[in-house]
Design an enzyme around this catalytic site. Structure first.
Site, PDB file in Angstrom:
ATOM      1  N   ASN A   1     -27.315 -34.679 -18.037  1.00 22.00           N
ATOM      2  CA  ASN A   1     -28.036 -34.105 -19.170  1.00 22.00           C
ATOM      3  C   ASN A   1     -29.451 -34.670 -19.263  1.00 22.00           C
ATOM      4  OD1 ASN A   1     -27.798 -36.674 -20.278  1.00 22.00           O
ATOM      5  ND2 ASN A   1     -26.126 -36.114 -21.659  1.00 22.00           N
TER       6      ASN A   1
ATOM      7  N   GLU B   1     -34.858 -21.243  -6.520  1.00 27.96           N
ATOM      8  CA  GLU B   1     -33.749 -22.092  -6.096  1.00 27.96           C
ATOM      9  C   GLU B   1     -32.793 -21.296  -5.205  1.00 27.96           C
ATOM     10  OE1 GLU B   1     -30.188 -24.758  -8.183  1.00 27.96           O
ATOM     11  OE2 GLU B   1     -31.175 -23.167  -9.313  1.00 27.96           O
ATOM     12  N   HIS B   2     -32.348 -20.148  -5.691  1.00 30.80           N
ATOM     13  CA  HIS B   2     -31.453 -19.264  -4.936  1.00 30.80           C
ATOM     14  C   HIS B   2     -32.142 -17.918  -4.731  1.00 30.80           C
ATOM     15  CE1 HIS B   2     -28.758 -21.791  -7.558  1.00 30.80           C
ATOM     16  NE2 HIS B   2     -28.239 -22.073  -6.370  1.00 30.80           N
TER      17      HIS B   2
ATOM     18  N   HIS C   1     -56.695 -59.200  11.574  1.00 26.16           N
ATOM     19  CA  HIS C   1     -56.044 -58.126  12.329  1.00 26.16           C
ATOM     20  C   HIS C   1     -56.620 -58.088  13.750  1.00 26.16           C
ATOM     21  CE1 HIS C   1     -54.538 -56.653   8.487  1.00 26.16           C
ATOM     22  NE2 HIS C   1     -53.892 -55.661   9.095  1.00 26.16           N
TER      23      HIS C   1
ATOM     24  N   ASP D   1     -22.322 -21.885  -3.983  1.00 26.89           N
ATOM     25  CA  ASP D   1     -22.032 -22.926  -4.968  1.00 26.89           C
ATOM     26  C   ASP D   1     -20.776 -23.712  -4.623  1.00 26.89           C
ATOM     27  OD1 ASP D   1     -24.185 -22.683  -6.636  1.00 26.89           O
ATOM     28  OD2 ASP D   1     -23.183 -21.410  -8.110  1.00 26.89           O
TER      29      ASP D   1
ATOM     30  N   GLN E   1     -25.996 -17.053 -12.586  1.00 27.86           N
ATOM     31  CA  GLN E   1     -26.874 -18.171 -12.926  1.00 27.86           C
ATOM     32  C   GLN E   1     -27.151 -18.226 -14.423  1.00 27.86           C
ATOM     33  OE1 GLN E   1     -27.615 -20.601 -10.526  1.00 27.86           O
ATOM     34  NE2 GLN E   1     -26.017 -19.261  -9.766  1.00 27.86           N
TER      35      GLN E   1
ATOM     36  N   SER F   1     -31.078 -23.668 -13.683  1.00 23.75           N
ATOM     37  CA  SER F   1     -30.685 -22.871 -12.522  1.00 23.75           C
ATOM     38  C   SER F   1     -31.524 -21.601 -12.427  1.00 23.75           C
ATOM     39  CB  SER F   1     -29.207 -22.501 -12.609  1.00 23.75           C
ATOM     40  OG  SER F   1     -28.396 -23.642 -12.562  1.00 23.75           O
TER      41      SER F   1
ATOM     42  N   TYR G   1     -23.599 -39.669  -9.758  1.00 25.85           N
ATOM     43  CA  TYR G   1     -23.387 -39.356 -11.172  1.00 25.85           C
ATOM     44  C   TYR G   1     -22.690 -38.000 -11.267  1.00 25.85           C
ATOM     45  CZ  TYR G   1     -23.884 -39.089 -16.165  1.00 25.85           C
ATOM     46  OH  TYR G   1     -23.590 -39.022 -17.510  1.00 25.85           O
TER      47      TYR G   1
ATOM     48  N   HIS H   1     -24.961 -20.453 -16.647  1.00 27.94           N
ATOM     49  CA  HIS H   1     -25.091 -21.914 -16.591  1.00 27.94           C
ATOM     50  C   HIS H   1     -25.687 -22.470 -17.871  1.00 27.94           C
ATOM     51  CE1 HIS H   1     -23.848 -23.413 -12.710  1.00 27.94           C
ATOM     52  NE2 HIS H   1     -24.492 -22.463 -12.072  1.00 27.94           N
TER      53      HIS H   1
END
Length: 434
Positions: free
Chosen positions: A217, A330-331, A423, A364, A262, A240, A133, A265
């Site tokens: 989105n 995240e970063h 079994h 990035d 960031q 972000s 996507y 964003h």
């Protein structure tokens, strides 16, 4: 005037204040969930007809057949050929670096043989078909095409089906060029929850995929959550995040711009600075106010920093590392001396950017590692997107006659203990006696 929340770890309320500012609820809107549920049901039942209907409604594309929504692969290469040379060179250089990095992640099959001749192992295979996507309209990210498609191709995925909305028929040539460079197999100009549904369930025109990756989105995120289990998904990402640990020796303009990188964003993005030097935090604050007016996305940055930005004075870098591991960003930028020493102490982060010259923006686009990273503290238990997300592991078991004697007795004993007689008997049949 922009005011950024400033904390000190010396405050008795520090932890509660930090946790309050870190808290992010995705706020799964009930109206969005209902709309997405209706779209998924419609596409699952009516296939192409439903996709055409939603594409007309949401993207204002009135076409009669799905064939009109599929782009010829030749058009991707045409878009690549039409790029200005400097853009094409940058795109191809980034792709080459991303590919080279991810080639190191490929898992290999393996086996070993026990003394009695029993063979055990693991067989690694790629997924057959993956859906990618890609956002359209104002949000067009060719870098995301590279980061999602290239690991899949390196893993050995045969078919990569890209969906990208083109509202009013407007196509982003850089996105199409990136698809050509990354080796995308087919492209459909559809988007939203209807595209996710088409990929997850399949239609007469769009084949069902095994996994869906890529950002979108709120409607796309809700659709991905709902189809998980029918197909795999990469993750449902939050806003972000960047956390910078600085010892106070870096140019404060650099740190301010890294926080902006960031914040621009999304108004919900979060930028955090940890530093033991109060005077340096003052300098970064001054840089923020100096540089902000020249930023094209000033309003977004201002909203992000004002609502969720945090400047934290810590006692020392040891404390900064402990806080970073709690936040699990995240970063994470380590703008310090000997960053490799401090990096070894980081347990939870999506990606670590080591040293004063290593800004997050390089990751990035072109450093090589993937920029699809866990957010909202999920780095405590999850990892960046990679080749391993497009490969499966299958266990291999070949028991020898001698092994069947030993393992059969063990298995039968445990099976009887669980009350599973079939079994046990199945294992006992293989206990071969001389």
């Amino acid at each position: 005037m922009l005011t950024i929340q400033r904390l000190t770890t010396r405050s008795p309320q520090f932890q509660s204040e930090l946790d309050r500012l870190l808290a992010f609820e995705s706020g799964q809107d009930a109206a969005i969930e209902r709309t997405v549920e209706d779209i998924l049901i419609h596409v699952r039942h009516d296939g192409d007809a439903a996709v055409l209907e939603y594409t007309k409604r949401f993207d204002r594309l009135d076409v009669d057949t799905m064939a009109q929504l599929e782009l010829p692969i030749a058009s991707l290469h045409t878009a690549l050929d039409k790029l200005p040379q400097i853009q094409r060179d940058a795109l191809e250089a980034a792709a080459a670096r991303v590919r080279a990095y991810h080639e190191h992640q490929v898992m290999q099959s393996w086996t070993y043989t026990e003394a009695d001749g029993t063979v055990l192992g693991q067989q690694v295979t790629a997924l057959d078909r993956v859906g990618l996507y890609v956002p359209g309209g104002k949000a067009a990210y060719p870098s995301s095409v590279l980061m999602n498609a290239i690991p899949a191709k390196v893993a050995g995925v045969d078919e990569l089906i890209m969906v990208v909305p083109t509202p009013d028929g407007v196509q982003n040539e850089l996105v199409l060029a990136a698809a050509a460079v990354a080796g995308v197999t087919r492209v459909f100009t559809i988007g939203g929850a209807q595209a996710v549904a088409a990929l997850a369930y399949g239609t007469a025109t769009i084949p069902q995929v095994d996994k869906i990756v890529g950002p979108g989105n709120a409607y796309v995120a809700a659709a991905k959550r709902r189809v998980f289990g029918t197909v795999g998904i990469d993750m449902v990402a939050g806003p972000s995040e960047i956390l910078v640990i600085c010892d106070g020796k870096t140019n404060p303009d650099w740190i301010a711009m890294d926080l902006f990188s960031q914040a621009e964003h999304d108004e919900l993005a979060q930028s955090i600075l940890l530093c033991p030097d109060a005077a340096f935090i003052d300098a970064v604050t001054a840089s923020i106010h100096k540089l902000l007016p020249e930023m094209p996305r000033r309003e977004v940055i201002e909203a992000s920093l004002g609502d969720r930005g945090i400047l934290i004075e810590v006692r020392d870098l040891d404390e900064a590392i402990a806080i970073a591991n709690h936040i699990a960003p995240e970063h994470l930028e380590l703008s310090v001396d000997q960053p490799e020493v401090w990096a070894a102490r980081i347990k939870h982060a999506g990606a670590i950017f080591m040293g004063r010259t290593t800004c997050e923006a390089l990751g990035d686009y072109c450093a090589g590692p993937n920029h699809v990273l866990p957010t909202s503290r999920t780095a405590r238990f999850s990892s960046p997107l990679g080749v391993y997300d497009f490969q499966k592991r299958t266990s291999l078991i070949q028991v020898s006659e001698q092994g069947a004697r030993t393992l059969g007795k063990i298995a039968a004993t445990l099976a009887y203990g669980e009350g599973l007689q079939a079994h046990a008997r199945s294992a006992e049949y293989r206990i071969i006696t001389d």
